[in-house]
Design a protein around this motif. Sequence first.
Motif, PDB file in Angstrom:
ATOM      1  N   ALA A  41       4.799  -1.165 -11.314  1.00 24.40           N
ATOM      2  CA  ALA A  41       4.917  -0.400 -10.081  1.00 24.40           C
ATOM      3  C   ALA A  41       4.146   0.898 -10.195  1.00 24.40           C
ATOM      4  CB  ALA A  41       6.394  -0.116  -9.775  1.00 24.40           C
ATOM      5  N   SER A  42       3.713   1.404  -9.066  1.00 19.07           N
ATOM      6  CA  SER A  42       2.921   2.630  -9.033  1.00 19.07           C
ATOM      7  C   SER A  42       3.361   3.486  -7.882  1.00 19.07           C
ATOM      8  CB  SER A  42       1.429   2.288  -8.908  1.00 19.07           C
ATOM      9  OG  SER A  42       0.684   3.446  -8.715  1.00 19.07           O
ATOM     10  N   GLY A  43       3.371   4.760  -8.066  1.00 17.57           N
ATOM     11  CA  GLY A  43       3.787   5.657  -7.006  1.00 17.57           C
ATOM     12  C   GLY A  43       2.647   6.303  -6.276  1.00 17.57           C
ATOM     13  N   THR A  44       1.424   6.005  -6.625  1.00 11.90           N
ATOM     14  CA  THR A  44       0.284   6.660  -5.978  1.00 11.90           C
ATOM     15  C   THR A  44       0.128   6.202  -4.549  1.00 11.90           C
ATOM     16  OG1 THR A  44      -2.065   7.101  -6.152  1.00 11.90           O
ATOM     17  CG2 THR A  44      -1.368   4.913  -6.712  1.00 11.90           C
ATOM     18  N   THR A  45      -0.443   7.025  -3.718  1.00  8.44           N
ATOM     19  CA  THR A  45      -0.668   6.702  -2.302  1.00  8.44           C
ATOM     20  C   THR A  45      -2.127   6.873  -1.936  1.00  8.44           C
ATOM     21  OG1 THR A  45      -0.102   8.969  -1.721  1.00  8.44           O
ATOM     22  CG2 THR A  45       1.667   7.366  -1.635  1.00  8.44           C
ATOM     23  N   ASP A  46      -3.021   6.655  -2.907  1.00  8.98           N
ATOM     24  CA  ASP A  46      -4.451   6.769  -2.602  1.00  8.98           C
ATOM     25  C   ASP A  46      -4.890   5.680  -1.657  1.00  8.98           C
ATOM     26  OD1 ASP A  46      -5.230   7.787  -5.991  1.00  8.98           O
ATOM     27  OD2 ASP A  46      -4.562   8.933  -4.261  1.00  8.98           O
ATOM     28  N   ALA A  47      -6.155   5.762  -1.224  1.00 10.40           N
ATOM     29  CA  ALA A  47      -6.696   4.751  -0.303  1.00 10.40           C
ATOM     30  C   ALA A  47      -6.691   3.396  -0.961  1.00 10.40           C
ATOM     31  CB  ALA A  47      -8.117   5.122   0.112  1.00 10.40           C
ATOM     32  N   VAL A  48      -6.500   2.349  -0.165  1.00 11.96           N
ATOM     33  CA  VAL A  48      -6.455   0.982  -0.653  1.00 11.96           C
ATOM     34  C   VAL A  48      -7.626   0.231  -0.096  1.00 11.96           C
ATOM     35  CG1 VAL A  48      -3.947   1.008  -0.815  1.00 11.96           C
ATOM     36  CG2 VAL A  48      -5.020   0.252   1.280  1.00 11.96           C
ATOM     37  N   ARG A  49      -7.852  -0.970  -0.653  1.00 13.74           N
ATOM     38  CA  ARG A  49      -8.949  -1.783  -0.154  1.00 13.74           C
ATOM     39  C   ARG A  49      -8.408  -3.129   0.265  1.00 13.74           C
ATOM     40  NH1 ARG A  49     -10.887  -5.329  -4.370  1.00 13.74           N
ATOM     41  NH2 ARG A  49      -9.915  -4.885  -6.363  1.00 13.74           N
ATOM     42  N   ARG A  50      -9.076  -3.722   1.226  1.00 10.95           N
ATOM     43  CA  ARG A  50      -8.721  -5.037   1.730  1.00 10.95           C
ATOM     44  C   ARG A  50      -9.944  -5.927   1.662  1.00 10.95           C
ATOM     45  NH1 ARG A  50      -4.681  -4.523   5.834  1.00 10.95           N
ATOM     46  NH2 ARG A  50      -3.123  -3.075   5.080  1.00 10.95           N
ATOM     47  N   SER A  51      -9.751  -7.214   1.464  1.00 14.56           N
ATOM     48  CA  SER A  51     -10.823  -8.196   1.561  1.00 14.56           C
ATOM     49  C   SER A  51     -10.466  -9.165   2.642  1.00 14.56           C
ATOM     50  CB  SER A  51     -11.016  -8.957   0.257  1.00 14.56           C
ATOM     51  OG  SER A  51     -11.558  -8.116  -0.712  1.00 14.56           O
ATOM     52  N   GLU A 100       0.830  -1.208   0.000  1.00 11.50           N
ATOM     53  CA  GLU A 100       0.000   0.000   0.000  1.00 11.50           C
ATOM     54  C   GLU A 100       0.863   1.256   0.000  1.00 11.50           C
ATOM     55  OE1 GLU A 100      -2.296  -0.725   3.416  1.00 11.50           O
ATOM     56  OE2 GLU A 100      -3.343  -2.440   2.554  1.00 11.50           O
ATOM     57  N   HIS A 101       2.012   1.186   0.717  1.00  4.17           N
ATOM     58  CA  HIS A 101       2.906   2.343   0.713  1.00  4.17           C
ATOM     59  C   HIS A 101       3.469   2.601  -0.681  1.00  4.17           C
ATOM     60  CE1 HIS A 101       5.627   5.321   2.240  1.00  4.17           C
ATOM     61  NE2 HIS A 101       6.686   4.647   1.838  1.00  4.17           N
ATOM     62  N   LEU A 102       3.593   1.539  -1.479  1.00  2.68           N
ATOM     63  CA  LEU A 102       4.065   1.699  -2.856  1.00  2.68           C
ATOM     64  C   LEU A 102       2.932   2.090  -3.803  1.00  2.68           C
ATOM     65  CD1 LEU A 102       6.454  -1.380  -3.118  1.00  2.68           C
ATOM     66  CD2 LEU A 102       7.065   1.004  -2.766  1.00  2.68           C
ATOM     67  N   GLY A 103       1.694   2.164  -3.279  1.00  2.00           N
ATOM     68  CA  GLY A 103       0.591   2.650  -4.087  1.00  2.00           C
ATOM     69  C   GLY A 103      -0.321   1.582  -4.640  1.00  2.00           C
ATOM     70  N   TYR A 104      -0.234   0.367  -4.145  1.00  2.00           N
ATOM     71  CA  TYR A 104      -1.080  -0.706  -4.641  1.00  2.00           C
ATOM     72  C   TYR A 104      -2.297  -0.878  -3.752  1.00  2.00           C
ATOM     73  CZ  TYR A 104       2.941  -2.055  -7.492  1.00  2.00           C
ATOM     74  OH  TYR A 104       3.959  -2.062  -8.378  1.00  2.00           O
ATOM     75  N   GLU A 105      -3.345  -1.385  -4.337  1.00  2.00           N
ATOM     76  CA  GLU A 105      -4.451  -1.927  -3.564  1.00  2.00           C
ATOM     77  C   GLU A 105      -4.153  -3.393  -3.281  1.00  2.00           C
ATOM     78  OE1 GLU A 105      -8.520   0.199  -4.571  1.00  2.00           O
ATOM     79  OE2 GLU A 105      -7.681  -0.750  -6.336  1.00  2.00           O
ATOM     80  N   THR A 106      -4.622  -3.887  -2.115  1.00  2.00           N
ATOM     81  CA  THR A 106      -4.327  -5.267  -1.737  1.00  2.00           C
ATOM     82  C   THR A 106      -5.590  -5.999  -1.359  1.00  2.00           C
ATOM     83  OG1 THR A 106      -3.939  -4.662   0.567  1.00  2.00           O
ATOM     84  CG2 THR A 106      -2.020  -4.681  -0.902  1.00  2.00           C
TER      85      THR A 106
END
Length: 867
Positions: free
Chosen positions: A857-867, A751-757
Amino acid sequence: MERAGFAKAKIFAFGDARSVAAYAAEILIIAAIYGGLAESARLVPAINPTATPLWPPTGLALALVLLRGYRIWPAILVGAVSPCLMADRSLLEFGAAGIGSLLAAFAGTWLIGRWSNGSQTFATSSGVAKFAIICFAPTTIISSTIALAGVTLANESSLSDSVVAGLTWWLADAAAAPVIAPVIVLWATMPLRIFSKWNLLASITVAALAGIIGLVAYSPLIGSDLVSNDLEVLLPHRSLLGFLVLLPLIWAGLRGGRCTVATAALIFIGVAVWGFSVGNDPFPKMDPNGALLSLLMLSISVSAPPLALAAAIATHQTREAHLLSVQDQLNGQLERKALALDNIRRHFQTLIEGVVDYAIFALDREGHVTSWNSTAQKITGYTSEEIVGKHFGIFYRPDERRAGSPTHALESAIEGGKYDVEGWRIRKNGTPFFITGSVSSSRDDAGNLIGFISILRDATERRDAEEKLVQAREQLAMSQKMEAIGKLTGGIAHDFNNLLMIIGGSAQIFQRLLDPKLPKAIEAIQTAAKRGESLTRQLLTFSRHQHLSPTVVDLNASIKNMRTMIESSLRGNIVYNENVGDGVAPVKVDLAELELAIVNIAVNARDAMTSGGTFTLSVHAVIADQDTGGDRRGKAFFAITLGDTGTGIPPNLLSKMFDPFFTTKEVGKGTGLGLSQVYGFAHQAGGTVTADSKVGQGTTITIYLPSCADEQITSKELAAARARPRQPQRQTVLVVDDSPEVADVTSSLFEHLGYETIYRDSAEAALKLLDTGTKIDLVFSDIVMPGTIDGVGLAREVRSRYPGLPIALTTGYSDAAKAAPPSLRILRKPFDTEALRDFIQDLAPPRSARSSGIPLASGTTDAVRRS
């Protein structure tokens, strides 16, 4: 409870006009209710003293102040004065009555708040008793006394008349307040959700029964035109039937229905007041004070005791519900503990089943077998069903059993903690075999003996072998010992790396999120994690189970870049000499492991030169011979020679210096794993390591690494390209790990790298998610997981079902990684954000990213989602 206070009742302290309007409406409504109740009760019984059997306004005022606080005092005054505007009565009389009720309510509220928990006074039986006492003495006395003073001043009554009237009014107040106030407070504070359909029906039934009993016992209807006088003849003392009201009240109290009890008591007393007004038995008109006293006793009898019983039962029910809830929680904890214990037992059984050379079995305190592994069955011939529950003395020869050898072995294990055994034993088929091993006592945390653990090995072949094979047998035993230690250290490192993953990853999260006043604590956590990572790398390298990431590097340039690291490992009184040429010396190694090996040698050299000296590092090309190259004789190697001028190593210890856990340092000064890591690294890199030392002159260690001149060195331009920032593009990573804690840290790094997980705890669950069509851009899975499919199996399934979906694996240590194809990338635990970023950037992007030109890779830091 938050007590009412004048400081909180400033009527001018409003926030807006809406608050003012709401307060005014509240005052008018309360004033209307209070005034109507005061008028209906005939405030001044000047003509008929018995016309005021109860004085409801006092109880109403007390209940309102308990509920709404002192802020409603204007409503009580307005309600008390308003009747004089509609009738020809003295303002002094009404004002005195209103002030008396108001001051009595204030005093009663203050005492109840200080002594009996405020509006929650009806929650306990003691609170009900305190409320009755406060109503009987200070509250009603204040109300009747002030009202009497107003009437006396207005009508100029005599002292004797005033005393009689005061007693009458006090009895009227004391009879009304314990009945009226509980009904109002309880219905106002009781949550309506507790009233189910059956509770409501029961409340209505109790109230109806109380009303019927009151009508039969006191109603003036009996004997009138509406009801035949025959009932009066049949029941000449029907007023005694009023005591029957205790039956439904006690029944309701036993069910904890405080509102029901208070409401039924009010209905019953209301009917009794009706009978009082016409002088029915037991309220004769010729004795008004006696009638009022009877009404008072009746009021207290039917209101306070049943209400106290209901409060006690309700408290009991609440405590019982709380205890049941606690019991459910404890049962849940016991179930979880039992499940954890069962898992530990299974893990232990799996562990001992995995040891193929040793018979491992557990004994109880008397020596009976309680567990049995497959190796023990293979050695002795007994199956688990045949041996569990029998005494382990069955393995001894008959003469040893008669001599008490089994008992002696257990007693020695108890005294010394461990007892080494060696000798002949008997198999199931009667044939003898020679064993070596030990019996160890097992104790709980309190030091109490709980049983024994016996570890045995079949040494029959070694015993029967010829003398000339003794040296070979010793080498074989050492090899097996090293293998067992390697498996053990690898397993420890696997679990420890998961812990380090949580510590290191959480420290990075803290560093990003926590207060900047905590840098020292965070730095300490990260330093501890790095030290633990270094220790596990040493363990894994020694056991040769370390998963390396070799790249072709320029050896000369790499060593030059290590100069600062090497000098920081030495002391100020040690001179560091470096003899490295400028030519390209390409080797294929894991650069981090090379750095660790050189630092380990430098640290050992520093400890050997306590008074200072010289540490020399040189690199030169050599041709491999039998000792350095093995089956690669004649090939080009590069030798890294590291020498010191320290104390040196005696010849009898020189052959052991690369053995694991061997150290010449004092206890607590070294782990004995530094040089064993060097040994493991050199052999994993395809080379070897040698040592030469003379006591008093120093030690020289040489690492031989094969040349890779025909392979291309990883270019700086490629590394720079990896470091370039990427275009923002949110992508989803499926994290698969059986440890929720490790998965949470891994997800945070992504998530710090900008991914949703999205998280799943098993390979099966991950495949189910992919089958639903959920968009996933990368699958990142641990290798070791429970279930029928591990991480390598998951990778095969994903590549088979979804060829365009990238998948990567991670592990701290696992033999299962050997089954992974070379094209499958594996990231070693523990890792941080930078390592994860570099690792992901090396992966092939998915087809959607390739077609659109968007990197993985992505540099965004938007909100992520978890399941």
